[in-house]
Design a protein around this motif. Structure first.
Motif, mmCIF file in Angstrom:
data_model
loop_
_atom_site.group_PDB
_atom_site.id
_atom_site.type_symbol
_atom_site.label_atom_id
_atom_site.label_comp_id
_atom_site.label_asym_id
_atom_site.label_seq_id
_atom_site.Cartn_x
_atom_site.Cartn_y
_atom_site.Cartn_z
ATOM 1 N N THR A 111 0.884 -1.125 0.118
ATOM 2 C CA THR A 111 0.017 -0.079 -0.008
ATOM 3 C C THR A 111 0.892 1.231 -0.092
ATOM 4 O OG1 THR A 111 -1.849 1.150 1.052
ATOM 5 C CG2 THR A 111 -0.237 0.344 2.396
ATOM 6 N N HIS A 112 0.314 2.205 -0.437
ATOM 7 C CA HIS A 112 1.149 3.643 -0.563
ATOM 8 C C HIS A 112 0.636 4.211 0.823
ATOM 9 C CE1 HIS A 112 2.393 7.271 -3.088
ATOM 10 N NE2 HIS A 112 3.152 7.087 -2.191
ATOM 11 N N LEU A 113 1.680 4.451 1.849
ATOM 12 C CA LEU A 113 1.418 4.789 3.112
ATOM 13 C C LEU A 113 1.322 6.318 3.205
ATOM 14 C CD1 LEU A 113 0.975 4.302 6.053
ATOM 15 C CD2 LEU A 113 3.569 4.249 6.429
ATOM 16 N N ILE A 114 2.314 6.928 2.595
ATOM 17 C CA ILE A 114 2.208 8.506 2.742
ATOM 18 C C ILE A 114 2.845 8.865 1.116
ATOM 19 C CG2 ILE A 114 3.618 10.440 3.560
ATOM 20 C CD1 ILE A 114 4.299 8.912 6.125
ATOM 21 N N ASP A 115 1.962 9.706 0.540
ATOM 22 C CA ASP A 115 2.350 10.181 -0.946
ATOM 23 C C ASP A 115 3.211 11.374 -0.668
ATOM 24 O OD1 ASP A 115 0.934 12.404 -0.180
ATOM 25 O OD2 ASP A 115 -0.777 12.086 -0.914
ATOM 26 N N GLY A 116 3.578 11.644 -1.783
ATOM 27 C CA GLY A 116 4.648 12.617 -2.193
ATOM 28 C C GLY A 116 4.487 14.080 -1.609
ATOM 29 N N ASP A 117 2.967 14.321 -1.256
ATOM 30 C CA ASP A 117 2.841 15.692 -0.793
ATOM 31 C C ASP A 117 2.690 15.491 0.999
ATOM 32 O OD1 ASP A 117 2.518 16.565 -3.241
ATOM 33 O OD2 ASP A 117 0.477 16.178 -3.291
ATOM 34 N N GLY A 118 3.061 14.381 1.474
ATOM 35 C CA GLY A 118 2.973 14.133 2.794
ATOM 36 C C GLY A 118 1.548 13.643 3.557
ATOM 37 N N THR A 119 0.745 13.154 2.506
ATOM 38 C CA THR A 119 -0.765 13.039 3.102
ATOM 39 C C THR A 119 -0.578 11.420 3.487
ATOM 40 O OG1 THR A 119 -1.693 14.539 1.561
ATOM 41 C CG2 THR A 119 -2.989 12.614 2.563
ATOM 42 N N PHE A 120 -1.123 11.261 4.719
ATOM 43 C CA PHE A 120 -1.037 9.965 5.196
ATOM 44 C C PHE A 120 -2.374 9.106 5.034
ATOM 45 C CE2 PHE A 120 -1.405 6.581 8.594
ATOM 46 C CZ PHE A 120 -0.067 6.316 8.763
ATOM 47 N N ASN A 121 -2.191 7.830 4.540
ATOM 48 C CA ASN A 121 -3.172 7.211 3.881
ATOM 49 C C ASN A 121 -3.701 6.263 4.890
ATOM 50 O OD1 ASN A 121 -5.170 5.838 2.312
ATOM 51 N ND2 ASN A 121 -3.597 4.666 1.180
ATOM 52 N N ALA A 122 -4.557 6.787 5.831
ATOM 53 C CA ALA A 122 -4.986 6.007 7.173
ATOM 54 C C ALA A 122 -5.768 4.755 6.422
ATOM 55 C CB ALA A 122 -5.842 7.017 7.894
ATOM 56 N N ALA A 123 -6.623 5.065 5.611
ATOM 57 C CA ALA A 123 -7.830 3.840 5.315
ATOM 58 C C ALA A 123 -6.857 2.799 4.589
ATOM 59 C CB ALA A 123 -8.675 4.751 4.223
ATOM 60 N N GLY A 124 -6.006 3.411 3.853
ATOM 61 C CA GLY A 124 -5.098 2.432 3.022
ATOM 62 C C GLY A 124 -4.500 1.498 3.915
ATOM 63 N N LEU A 125 -3.970 2.120 5.224
ATOM 64 C CA LEU A 125 -3.181 1.448 6.102
ATOM 65 C C LEU A 125 -4.234 0.281 6.854
ATOM 66 C CD1 LEU A 125 -0.631 0.895 7.558
ATOM 67 C CD2 LEU A 125 -0.915 2.811 9.223
ATOM 68 N N ASP A 126 -5.222 0.614 7.181
ATOM 69 C CA ASP A 126 -6.293 0.114 7.875
ATOM 70 C C ASP A 126 -6.887 -1.302 6.878
ATOM 71 O OD1 ASP A 126 -6.371 1.476 9.992
ATOM 72 O OD2 ASP A 126 -8.004 2.778 9.519
ATOM 73 N N ASN A 127 -6.777 -0.973 5.693
ATOM 74 C CA ASN A 127 -7.024 -2.191 4.806
ATOM 75 C C ASN A 127 -6.029 -3.128 4.826
ATOM 76 O OD1 ASN A 127 -9.603 -1.053 4.260
ATOM 77 N ND2 ASN A 127 -8.785 0.096 2.595
ATOM 78 N N PHE A 128 -4.731 -2.672 4.619
ATOM 79 C CA PHE A 128 -3.335 -3.307 4.415
ATOM 80 C C PHE A 128 -3.251 -4.281 5.609
ATOM 81 C CE2 PHE A 128 1.071 -3.606 5.947
ATOM 82 C CZ PHE A 128 1.491 -4.551 4.712
ATOM 83 N N MET A 129 -3.544 -3.488 7.111
ATOM 84 C CA MET A 129 -3.755 -4.660 8.229
ATOM 85 C C MET A 129 -4.556 -5.410 8.406
ATOM 86 S SD MET A 129 -2.914 -1.631 11.164
ATOM 87 C CE MET A 129 -2.920 -2.747 12.343
ATOM 88 N N LYS A 130 -5.721 -5.355 7.784
ATOM 89 C CA LYS A 130 -6.596 -6.383 7.965
ATOM 90 C C LYS A 130 -6.349 -7.473 6.838
ATOM 91 C CE LYS A 130 -10.678 -3.219 8.965
ATOM 92 N NZ LYS A 130 -11.847 -2.645 8.341
ATOM 93 N N ALA A 131 -5.689 -7.017 5.694
ATOM 94 C CA ALA A 131 -5.169 -8.134 4.626
ATOM 95 C C ALA A 131 -4.202 -8.847 5.289
ATOM 96 C CB ALA A 131 -4.949 -7.243 3.399
ATOM 97 N N VAL A 132 -3.390 -8.325 5.799
ATOM 98 C CA VAL A 132 -2.035 -9.055 6.348
ATOM 99 C C VAL A 132 -2.444 -9.624 7.810
ATOM 100 C CG1 VAL A 132 -0.519 -7.949 5.011
ATOM 101 C CG2 VAL A 132 -0.801 -7.163 7.278
ATOM 102 N N LYS A 133 -3.418 -9.411 8.400
ATOM 103 C CA LYS A 133 -3.729 -9.622 9.817
ATOM 104 C C LYS A 133 -2.879 -9.451 10.794
ATOM 105 C CE LYS A 133 -6.445 -13.688 8.204
ATOM 106 N NZ LYS A 133 -6.839 -15.111 8.082
ATOM 107 N N LEU A 134 -2.385 -8.112 10.667
ATOM 108 C CA LEU A 134 -1.175 -7.672 11.502
ATOM 109 C C LEU A 134 -1.753 -7.254 12.995
ATOM 110 C CD1 LEU A 134 1.653 -6.474 11.722
ATOM 111 C CD2 LEU A 134 0.789 -4.265 11.039
ATOM 112 N N ALA A 135 -3.005 -7.151 13.106
ATOM 113 C CA ALA A 135 -3.563 -6.859 14.313
ATOM 114 C C ALA A 135 -3.345 -8.209 15.516
ATOM 115 C CB ALA A 135 -5.202 -6.312 14.475
ATOM 116 N N GLU A 136 -3.254 -9.400 14.748
ATOM 117 C CA GLU A 136 -3.516 -10.503 15.760
ATOM 118 C C GLU A 136 -2.009 -10.861 16.082
ATOM 119 O OE1 GLU A 136 -5.089 -13.608 13.043
ATOM 120 O OE2 GLU A 136 -6.926 -12.248 12.925
#
Length: 772
Positions: free
Chosen positions: A10-35
C-alpha cells in the motif's frame, strides 16, 4: 520470486506528505497484523535516489515495489513511503520503501520531506537499511554523508529513542575486501555522530546506545546478477526470527502492539508534519490509551448485544435464575479475557486503567440484574419463611421457637443462594439486602405476634365476658348483703383462672417479664371493666329492678306462690318488707365495691333516711344525709348512684308502687265482705234463745238426733264436693248461681258412690265417710 503473489502493499504516505489511514487499515486487515501482538518487525530502507533500494527489497523480501527502468534513464521511482509485507518470513515483517534522498525532483534546498521521512522511519522501524555506494566510502563529500547526518540529527528529536539496528548495505562492491571497508565506514559513521549537535543529556552518550551497526556488501546487480542474488539470499536468512534474542532486532525497545500500529503511525506522522518534537514514551502511552479505550468500547458493546446476556437480563426481571452468578461471571470473564488478549502488549498502566474503566461500566450495567436477583431471592425467601412459620405454628410449636428456627433456616438458605449469585469480578456485598430481608422477617414476625396476642387477648376477654357478665347480672338483681362479696369472689376466681391460662399460653412467646405483666394487667383491668360496666348498666335501670323486686315480694308468699288477699294478711308488714328489699337493691347498686378495702354506710343511711320515717325530719334539708352528691368513704369513681339520685329514685319508686299496695288493700276488703255470709252474732244468739225448746226436744228423741246427724253428714259431703267456701269467695250472687248448676250432678254422684259402697262385701273395718 514465487512468493510475490502473496505480497500485499500500500502507498502509506504520498509525495505531498498525506497519510493514507484508510489504506493502512485495509493493509492491516489483509495481512492480519492486529493478531500478531508484539510478534512483528518493521524494516525500512533509505538511501540516495536511484541507488537500487526497491530492487534490493524486492529480491530480499519478495515484495513487488516499483523498480527504476534503467533504459529510460535515472529518475525518481518511489514517491513518499510505500509499505508491503515480506513474503515467507516469520515473524510477520513489514517493509517500508522510502523516497530516495538527494533527488533532483525536490531540488537541492528542499530537504524537509527527507528529514520527516527519516524521522518517521526511525520512530516506527526496528531495522533500517541504509543503501550506499561502495565508491563513497572514505570520501569526504560522499553522497551518504548528508543522509547519515540527517539520520543522527532527527534521532536527537526523539526524547527517548528506540534501539534501532542500522544495516549499511554497500552496493556494487569492488575487489576491496569488506574487512578493509568496514573499519573505514565505521570511522566515518563515528565522525558524523560526533559532529552532530546533541542535547545536554546526550553529550557523552555513545553511538551504541541508540544504534546497532551492521555492515554488509553486495555485488553489482547488473554485472554480477547471480552473485548478487546469492548474497541477498544469505542476507534474507538473517531476517528470520529477527526479533528473537540474538536476532537483528533482538534488543529493540518500546514496541507498539500490532493492533495499535495504524493509529500509532498516523499520530507519529501528524506530530512530525507539525514539526513538533516526537516524545516516543508519551506517544506510546497515547497509543495505548486510544487503542485500549477502543478495544474496551468494542468489548462493552459486544457484551451489551450478547443474546445470552439479554436473555439473562430479561429473565431476572420476573423470576429467580439458577446459577445467576456463575453464568454472569462466565460472560464477564469472557469479555475481560478478550480485552486482556487484545491489549496484552500495550502499556501496563494504561491497559489496566482502561480495563478498570471497562469493568466499572460493565458492572454498572449488570448491577441492576444482580440487585433484581437479590430481590427475587429475598421475595422467595420471605415467602418460604411465611409458609414454614405458618406450618410450624399450626403444628403447635411455641411462637418464639418457631419464629427463631424458621428465620435461622431461611437466612441460611438465603446466604447459600447469595453465594450462587456472587459475581467474581465484583466486590458487591449482599449485606444490605440481607439486612432488609431480616427486617422484613422481623416485621412479619412482629405482625403475626401482634395478631396472635390480639387474638389471645380477644379470646380471654370473651371468656371473661361470658363467665362474668351473666353471673354478675344475676347477683346484682338478687341484691342482698352478700352480693358484692359474692361478686368479688366470682371476679377473683374467674380472673385468676383466665390469667393463669393466658400466662401459660404466653409462655410460648418468650415475652419479657415487664411485657407479660403488662399484658396480664390489661386482662385483669378488662375483667374489672366488665364487672364495672355491668354494674353501671344495672344501675341505669335500678328503678325497674326495684319495682320488679317489690312486685315479686309483695305478690308472692315465702313459697313463691301467688298471694291471695283473704283478709288475714298484714299488708303493712308485707309492704315494708318489700320496700326494705327494694331499698337493699338500691343500696347495693349505689356504688362499686370490687376492692372490699373499705366498709361504706350506704345501706344504713338509706334505711334511716328513707325507710324509717321516725328517724329525723324529712322536711329538713340541713340535716339530710342524702342532700349530697357523694357518699361518705366512697370515691366518686366508684359511685354509681349519688345520694341525691337515690332520694329522687326512692320517691319515684314509692309513687309507682303505691297503686299496687292500694289494689291489695282494696282486694282484701272486698274478700272480707264476700266471705262474711253467716248471720251476725246477735242473730245467732237470738236463734239459740228462741229455739231452746226445739233443741231440748231433739235431745229427748234420739231418732231425731240420728236423722239430723245423717243429714249433717250428707250436707258436709255436699259442702266438700261443691267447695262452697270457694264459690262464695267471689260474692254471694255468683256463688248461688254457680252452686245451682252443680248441685244436682253432685247429689247424683254422691248417691252413686254410696250405692257402690253398699254392694261391696263386708270388711272387718267399715270405711267412714270423710267429713273433715
Amino acid at each position: 520470486m514465487g512468493d510475490k503473489a502473496n505480497c500485499c502493499s500500500t502507498h502509506l504516505i504520498d509525495g505531498d506528505g498525506t497519510f493514507n489511514a484508510a489504506g493502512l487499515d485495509n493493509f492491516m486487515k489483509a495481512v492480519k497484523l492486529a493478531e500478531c501482538g508484539l510478534s512483528y518487525a518493521i524494516v525500512s530502507i533509505m538511501g540516495p535516489q536511484s541507488s537500487g533500494k526497491s530492487t534490493l527489497l524486492n529480491h530480499l523480501f519478495h515484495t513487488n515495489f516499483k523498480e527504476m527502468d534503467a533504459f529510460k534513464g535515472r529518475s525518481q521511482t518511489t514517491k513518499g513511503i510505500w509499505m508491503a509485507r515480506c513474503a515467507g518470513i516469520e515473524p510477520c515483517t513489514i517493509v517500508m520503501d522510502l523516497e530516495g534522498t538527494d533527488g533532483r525532483e525536490r531540488g537541492e534546498d528542499d530537504t524537509a520531506f527527507e528529514k520527516q521521512s527519516a524521522l518517521f522511519a526511525l520512530a516506527v522501524s526496528d531495522i533500517v537499511l541504509i543503501n550506499m555506494w561502495c565508491h563513497d566510502i572514505g570520501r569526504e563529500h560522499a553522497a551518504n554523508k548528508p543522509l547519515l547526518k540527517t539520520v543522527f540529527e532527527v534521532m536527537m528529536r526523539l526524547f527517548s529513542p528506540r534501539k534501532t539496528t542500522l544495516i549499511f548495505v554497500i552496493r556494487d562492491k569492488t575487489r576491496t575486501p569488506l574487512e578493509n571497508l568496514e573499519p573505514v565506514l565505521r570511522e566515518d559513521i563515528q565522525k558524523i555522530w560526533d559532529s552532530v549537535p546533541k542535547p545536554e543529556a546526550h553529550k557523552q552518550t555513545p553511538l551504541s546506545t541508540f544504534f546497532n551497526i551492521e555492515v554488509v556488501a553486495l555485488s553489482s546487480f547488473e554485472e554480477k546478477e547471480e552473485q548478487f542474488k546469492e548474497q541477498v539470499a544469505n542476507l534474507r536468512q538473517r531476517f528470520y526470527h529477527s526479533i528473537a534474542p540474538g536476532g537483528l532486532a533482538g534488543d529493540r525497545q518500546g514496541v507498539v502492539p500490532a493492533s495499535g500500529f495504524s493509529f500509532s503511525a498516523e499520530q507519529i506522522w501528524k506530530v512530525i508534519k507539525e514539526n513538533r518534537d516526537l516524545d516516543l514514551p508519551a506517544h506510546k502511552v497515547m497509543v495505548a490509551t486510544v487503542r485500549c479505550e477502543e478495544i474496551a468500547n468494542e468489548k462493552y458493546s459486544a457484551f451489551v448485544a450478547n443474546k445470552e446476556w439479554c436473555a439473562l437480563e430479561d429473565a431476572v426481571k420476573s423470576q429467580l435464575v439458577p446459577d445467576f452468578g456463575k453464568k454472569l461471571s462466565s460472560m464477564l470473564e469472557t469479555c475481560f479475557s478478550g480485552y486482556d488478549d487484545e491489549t496484552t502488549f500495550f502499556e501496563e498502566g494504561v491497559r489496566m486503567s482502561k480495563r478498570k474503566q471497562m469493568e466499572e461500566k460493565l458492572l454498572l450495567l449488570v448491577q441492576p440484574a444482580y440487585q433484581a436477583t437479590l430481590e427475587n431471592m429475598k421475595s422467595e425467601t420471605l415467602e418460604k419463611f411465611n409458609k414454614a412459620f405458618d406450618s410450624a405454628l399450626s403444628e403447635g410449636q411455641g411462637f418464639a421457637i418457631a419464629s427463631r428456627n424458621c428465620k435461622t433456616s431461611v437466612m441460611k438458605l438465603f446466604d447459600e443462594q447469595c453465594k450462587g449469585a456472587i459475581i467474581k469480578q465484583s466486590e458487591w456485598d449482599s449485606s444490605k439486602v440481607r439486612d432488609k430481608l431480616s427486617q422484613d422477617i422481623d416485621a412479619h414476625i412482629a405482625d403475626v405476634r401482634n395478631a396472635k396476642l390480639s387474638d389471645l387477648s380477644t379470646q380471654y376477654e370473651s371468656k371473661l365476658k361470658e363467665s362474668l357478665n351473666g353471673p354478675v347480672e344475676a347477683l346484682l338483681q338478687a341484691a342482698n348483703d352478700e352480693t358484692w362479696p359474692a361478686i368479688r369472689k366470682l371476679f377473683k376466681r374467674e380472673t385468676e383462672a383466665a390469667v393463669s391460662e393466658c400466662s401459660a399460653a404466653l409462655s410460648g412467646f418468650e415475652m419479657s417479664e415487664d411485657s407479660k405483666k403488662d399484658f396480664l394487667s390489661k386482662l385483669r383491668n378488662h375483667a374489672r371493666d366488665i364487672v364495672e360496666n355491668k354494674a353501671k348498666e344495672e344501675a341505669g335501670r335500678v328503678l325497674s329492678l326495684m319495682k320488679d323486686r317489690f312486685t315479686t315480694i309483695f305478690n308472692h308468699d315465702n313459697d313463691q306462690m301467688p298471694r291471695v288477699w283473704t283478709g288475714k294478711e298484714d299488708i303493712r308488714a308485707i309492704t315494708k318488707t318489700a320496700r326494705s328489699s327494694s331499698l337493699k337493691l338500691l343500696a347495693v347498686m349505689a356504688a362499686i365495691r370490687l376492692d372490699g378495702d373499705a366498709v361504706d354506710r350506704i345501706a344504713e343511711t338509706l334505711v334511716l333516711t328513707l325507710l324509717d320515717a321516725k328517724k329525723g325530719d324529712k322536711s329538713s334539708t340541713s340535716n339530710d344525709p342524702l342532700a349530697s352528691s357523694t357518699w361518705e368513704k366512697v370515691p366518686a369513681s366508684r359511685t354509681l348512684i349519688t345520694p341525691v339520685q337515690c332520694k329522687s329514685l326512692w320517691g319515684q319508686f314509692q309513687r309507682e308502687t303505691e297503686y299496687t299496695v292500694t289494689q291489695a288493700i282494696t282486694a282484701q276488703e272486698a274478700n272480707k265482705r264476700s266471705s262474711n255470709w253467716l248471720p251476725p252474732p246477735w242473730a245467732i244468739m237470738a236463734l239459740f234463745v228462741l229455739g231452746f225448746n226445739e233443741f231440748m226436744t231433739l235431745l229427748r228423741n234420739p231418732l231425731y238426733m240420728i236423722l239430723i246427724f245423717v243429714t249433717f253428714l250428707l250436707l258436709k259431703a255436699l259442702w266438700v264436693q261443691l267447695d262452697i267456701g270457694a264459690e262464695f269467695r267471689h260474692g254471694f250472687l255468683p256463688g248461688i248461681l254457680s252452686l245451682s248448676t252443680k248441685l244436682l250432678p253432685t247429689i247424683l254422684n254422691l248417691m252413686r258412690k254410696l250405692s257402690e259402697q253398699g254392694q261391696r262385701p263386708a270388711n272387718p273395718q267399715v270405711d267412714r265417710p270423710h267429713a273433715s
